[in-house]
Scaffold this active site. Sequence first.
Site, mmCIF file in Angstrom:
data_model
loop_
_atom_site.group_PDB
_atom_site.id
_atom_site.type_symbol
_atom_site.label_atom_id
_atom_site.label_comp_id
_atom_site.label_asym_id
_atom_site.label_seq_id
_atom_site.Cartn_x
_atom_site.Cartn_y
_atom_site.Cartn_z
ATOM 1 N N ASP A 11 0.857 -1.202 0.000
ATOM 2 C CA ASP A 11 0.000 0.000 0.000
ATOM 3 C C ASP A 11 0.892 1.251 0.000
ATOM 4 O O ASP A 11 0.882 2.052 0.927
ATOM 5 C CB ASP A 11 -0.936 0.018 1.223
ATOM 6 C CG ASP A 11 -0.185 0.075 2.559
ATOM 7 O OD1 ASP A 11 -0.788 0.564 3.539
ATOM 8 O OD2 ASP A 11 0.985 -0.348 2.617
ATOM 9 N N ASP A 16 6.830 1.176 1.988
ATOM 10 C CA ASP A 16 6.558 0.220 0.904
ATOM 11 C C ASP A 16 7.458 0.523 -0.300
ATOM 12 O O ASP A 16 7.958 -0.379 -0.960
ATOM 13 C CB ASP A 16 5.105 0.326 0.434
ATOM 14 C CG ASP A 16 4.090 0.125 1.529
ATOM 15 O OD1 ASP A 16 3.883 1.065 2.316
ATOM 16 O OD2 ASP A 16 3.517 -0.976 1.625
ATOM 17 N N ASN A 40 -2.428 2.823 3.462
ATOM 18 C CA ASN A 40 -1.871 4.152 3.803
ATOM 19 C C ASN A 40 -2.687 5.277 3.172
ATOM 20 O O ASN A 40 -2.774 6.365 3.719
ATOM 21 C CB ASN A 40 -0.428 4.247 3.310
ATOM 22 C CG ASN A 40 0.516 3.458 4.189
ATOM 23 O OD1 ASN A 40 0.359 3.434 5.401
ATOM 24 N ND2 ASN A 40 1.465 2.773 3.575
ATOM 25 N N THR A 124 3.073 -6.008 2.670
ATOM 26 C CA THR A 124 3.553 -4.874 3.479
ATOM 27 C C THR A 124 2.440 -3.846 3.685
ATOM 28 O O THR A 124 2.700 -2.675 3.967
ATOM 29 C CB THR A 124 4.771 -4.182 2.818
ATOM 30 O OG1 THR A 124 4.356 -3.638 1.555
ATOM 31 C CG2 THR A 124 5.919 -5.142 2.614
ATOM 32 N N PHE A 165 -0.945 -0.957 12.391
ATOM 33 C CA PHE A 165 -1.755 -0.426 11.294
ATOM 34 C C PHE A 165 -2.214 -1.499 10.293
ATOM 35 O O PHE A 165 -3.400 -1.598 9.966
ATOM 36 C CB PHE A 165 -0.984 0.675 10.560
ATOM 37 C CG PHE A 165 -1.754 1.279 9.421
ATOM 38 C CD1 PHE A 165 -1.606 0.799 8.129
ATOM 39 C CD2 PHE A 165 -2.660 2.305 9.645
ATOM 40 C CE1 PHE A 165 -2.333 1.332 7.071
ATOM 41 C CE2 PHE A 165 -3.391 2.851 8.599
ATOM 42 C CZ PHE A 165 -3.236 2.361 7.308
ATOM 43 N N ASN A 166 -1.285 -2.295 9.748
ATOM 44 C CA ASN A 166 -1.645 -3.214 8.656
ATOM 45 C C ASN A 166 -2.674 -4.242 9.096
ATOM 46 O O ASN A 166 -3.554 -4.633 8.331
ATOM 47 C CB ASN A 166 -0.404 -3.941 8.125
ATOM 48 C CG ASN A 166 0.468 -3.038 7.285
ATOM 49 O OD1 ASN A 166 -0.001 -2.023 6.751
ATOM 50 N ND2 ASN A 166 1.744 -3.371 7.184
ATOM 51 N N GLN A 227 6.894 11.251 11.114
ATOM 52 C CA GLN A 227 7.095 10.326 12.250
ATOM 53 C C GLN A 227 7.501 11.106 13.503
ATOM 54 O O GLN A 227 7.110 10.764 14.621
ATOM 55 C CB GLN A 227 8.162 9.294 11.893
ATOM 56 C CG GLN A 227 7.748 8.305 10.826
ATOM 57 C CD GLN A 227 6.888 7.155 11.351
ATOM 58 O OE1 GLN A 227 6.740 6.991 12.569
ATOM 59 N NE2 GLN A 227 6.328 6.372 10.463
ATOM 60 N N HIS A 239 9.780 0.189 8.380
ATOM 61 C CA HIS A 239 9.032 -1.062 8.608
ATOM 62 C C HIS A 239 9.129 -2.065 7.442
ATOM 63 O O HIS A 239 9.667 -3.143 7.576
ATOM 64 C CB HIS A 239 7.539 -0.758 8.802
ATOM 65 C CG HIS A 239 7.199 0.211 9.880
ATOM 66 N ND1 HIS A 239 7.282 -0.073 11.237
ATOM 67 C CD2 HIS A 239 6.726 1.481 9.810
ATOM 68 C CE1 HIS A 239 6.867 0.971 11.939
ATOM 69 N NE2 HIS A 239 6.532 1.932 11.097
ATOM 70 N N ASP A 240 8.545 -1.714 6.313
ATOM 71 C CA ASP A 240 8.256 -2.700 5.259
ATOM 72 C C ASP A 240 9.470 -3.405 4.666
ATOM 73 O O ASP A 240 9.414 -4.615 4.411
ATOM 74 C CB ASP A 240 7.443 -2.036 4.142
ATOM 75 C CG ASP A 240 6.051 -1.659 4.607
ATOM 76 O OD1 ASP A 240 5.439 -0.762 4.010
ATOM 77 O OD2 ASP A 240 5.562 -2.272 5.591
HETATM 78 O O1 RIB Z 1 2.573 -0.130 10.841
HETATM 79 C C1 RIB Z 1 3.431 0.079 9.752
HETATM 80 C C2 RIB Z 1 2.785 -0.336 8.471
HETATM 81 O O2 RIB Z 1 1.651 0.482 8.221
HETATM 82 C C3 RIB Z 1 3.692 -0.155 7.243
HETATM 83 O O3 RIB Z 1 3.384 -1.128 6.294
HETATM 84 C C4 RIB Z 1 3.309 1.199 6.725
HETATM 85 O O4 RIB Z 1 3.511 1.319 5.304
HETATM 86 C C5 RIB Z 1 1.847 1.213 7.009
HETATM 87 O O5 RIB Z 1 1.188 0.538 5.956
HETATM 88 CA CA CA Z 2 2.865 -0.504 4.020
#
Ligand code: RIB
Ligand code: CA
Length: 309
Positions: A11, A16, A40, A124, A165-166, A227, A239-240
């Site tokens: 996303d 990503d 996102n 991701t 989140f994901n 952030q 993260h991804d």
């Molecule tokens: O929590 C982090 C995730 O949420 C990552 O994949 C970021 O791109 C968002 O999608």
């Molecule tokens: Ca992501």
Amino acid sequence: MKPRKIILDCDPGHDDAIAIILAGKNPAIDLLGITVESGNQTLEKTGRNALNLVQYLGLDIPVCLGASEPLIKQAEVCPAIHGESGLDGFDFDPLQRTYDPRHAVIFMIETLMQSQDKLTIVTTGPMTNLALALKMEPSIKDHIEEVVLMGGSIAYGNVTPAAEFNIQFDPEAAHIVFSSGCTVKMFGLDVTRKVLVLPEVVQRMHKIQTKSSELFVKLMTFFNATQKQVFGFEGGPLHDPVTIAYLIDPKVCKLDFMHCDIDISGGSSYGRTNCDQFDYLKLPKNTYVATAIDVNRYWDIIESSLRFY
Ligand code: RIB
Ligand code: CA
């Protein structure tokens, strides 16, 4: 060593985008296609971002649009971190690339069923596309090497105290994947919050002076600012790309096998990954969860991948 054949479901999204850089030209990876869903940002924006990225990076791979909404919940996109476009901070040339006409779910099923080898599905973003594919054609399970995902956490969340989140974007989709019987490897906040894009990381990647390093620096400059605003971090957690870094060099993370299930009860922990790290419940183990990361090794993988462009 044969390259790992993968489909990247995402996303985009700043982090990503870096995952796409890592997967796009590293010889350890054979990126068969990118599938996209809302997360996102809306599907229209995450899809456009994916097309812009493959065009800018010169990647000749299909990009397929997928789910625009979670299975049950309402979509709750994240402009606070990724901006109105979902990929603020970089000006792409006018878009020429177009989508593969297949829906992401159809692309996943067709590619899996037609492949001689088992494929790795990397997610991701929210897991809506993969969940739909598993429900539409359950036999794809026999064609999946493993599911390697960024999401969840043993400890805290990042959208609620409990949920990441994901997973929280589409908890039911995650439940379908984690209970599917596929080999699942989860890279959650426990490790991704250890790889912060601190100023010295930005400077290190800036020195590489490639197309991809310029993209990295500009996107991370925006990502770090949001952030800092939202979480107070001195650098954004990258993260991804941890998922792709693991496929490139499995020594980058320590994984522990444990039972993990998704809270779909709808209460205050809705979307939490309940990881039974100490086997309290004696339930069947079903998930390899990343519990440690070699930070220096990770940045070495990022740097070497930026040098392929
Ligand atoms: O929590 C982090 C995730 O949420 C990552 O994949 C970021 O791109 C968002 O999608
Ligand atoms: Ca992501």
